[in-house]
Design a protein around this motif. Structure first.
Motif, short mmCIF file in Angstrom:
data_model
loop_
_atom_site.label_atom_id
_atom_site.label_comp_id
_atom_site.label_asym_id
_atom_site.label_seq_id
_atom_site.Cartn_x
_atom_site.Cartn_y
_atom_site.Cartn_z
N ASN A 216 0.84 11.62 -5.65
CA ASN A 216 1.14 13.01 -5.95
C ASN A 216 0.73 13.86 -4.76
O ASN A 216 -0.46 13.99 -4.46
CB ASN A 216 0.37 13.46 -7.21
N GLN A 217 1.71 14.44 -4.07
CA GLN A 217 1.44 15.20 -2.85
C GLN A 217 0.63 16.46 -3.14
O GLN A 217 -0.19 16.87 -2.33
CB GLN A 217 2.76 15.56 -2.17
N LYS A 218 0.84 17.07 -4.30
CA LYS A 218 0.12 18.31 -4.63
C LYS A 218 -1.38 18.09 -4.77
O LYS A 218 -2.18 18.92 -4.37
CB LYS A 218 0.68 18.92 -5.90
N THR A 219 -1.77 16.97 -5.39
CA THR A 219 -3.19 16.69 -5.60
C THR A 219 -3.75 15.68 -4.60
O THR A 219 -4.94 15.41 -4.60
CB THR A 219 -3.44 16.15 -7.02
N ASN A 220 -2.86 15.09 -3.79
CA ASN A 220 -3.23 14.07 -2.81
C ASN A 220 -3.95 12.90 -3.47
O ASN A 220 -4.96 12.41 -2.98
CB ASN A 220 -4.09 14.67 -1.67
N TYR B 232 0.84 -1.20 0.00
CA TYR B 232 0.00 0.00 0.00
C TYR B 232 0.88 1.25 0.00
O TYR B 232 2.05 1.19 0.30
CB TYR B 232 -0.93 0.02 1.22
N CYS B 233 0.27 2.37 -0.33
CA CYS B 233 0.97 3.66 -0.34
C CYS B 233 0.76 4.36 1.00
O CYS B 233 -0.35 4.43 1.50
CB CYS B 233 0.42 4.54 -1.47
N CYS B 234 1.85 4.85 1.57
CA CYS B 234 1.77 5.54 2.87
C CYS B 234 1.54 7.04 2.70
O CYS B 234 1.43 7.77 3.68
CB CYS B 234 3.04 5.29 3.68
N GLU B 235 1.51 7.52 1.45
CA GLU B 235 1.28 8.93 1.11
C GLU B 235 2.30 9.86 1.74
O GLU B 235 1.99 10.95 2.20
CB GLU B 235 -0.15 9.33 1.48
N SER B 236 3.57 9.42 1.75
CA SER B 236 4.66 10.24 2.28
C SER B 236 5.59 10.75 1.18
O SER B 236 6.67 11.23 1.46
CB SER B 236 5.47 9.43 3.30
N SER B 237 5.17 10.61 -0.08
CA SER B 237 5.98 11.03 -1.24
C SER B 237 7.33 10.34 -1.26
O SER B 237 8.37 10.97 -1.45
CB SER B 237 6.14 12.54 -1.25
N CYS B 238 7.33 9.03 -1.07
CA CYS B 238 8.56 8.26 -1.07
C CYS B 238 9.25 8.35 -2.43
O CYS B 238 8.59 8.39 -3.47
CB CYS B 238 8.28 6.80 -0.74
#
Length: 55
Positions: free
Chosen positions: A46-50, A32-38
């Motif tokens: 994409n951190q800008k658009t989440n 899974y993706c941790c949404e930490s911009s690894c």
């Protein structure tokens, strides 16, 4: 509680600053993706658009 995933050869490398950098291999094993911009995120977060890239 998140499951423990043992580290194996190829799961990470050390940056010049001494930080552990997880590879694509590890991220796929985690599942899974941790949404930490690894740096090596195979999920396309994409951190800008989440958002994550859809396959």
């Amino acid at each position: 509680m998140k499951k423990f995933i043992p580290l194996e050869e190829g799961d990470f490398y050390l940056s010049e600053e001494g930080y552990k950098v997880f590879t694509k291999q590890y991220h796929l094993k985690r599942g899974y993706c941790c949404e930490s911009s690894c740096r090596h995120c195979p999920y396309g977060y994409n951190q800008k658009t989440n958002t994550q890239r859809r396959n």
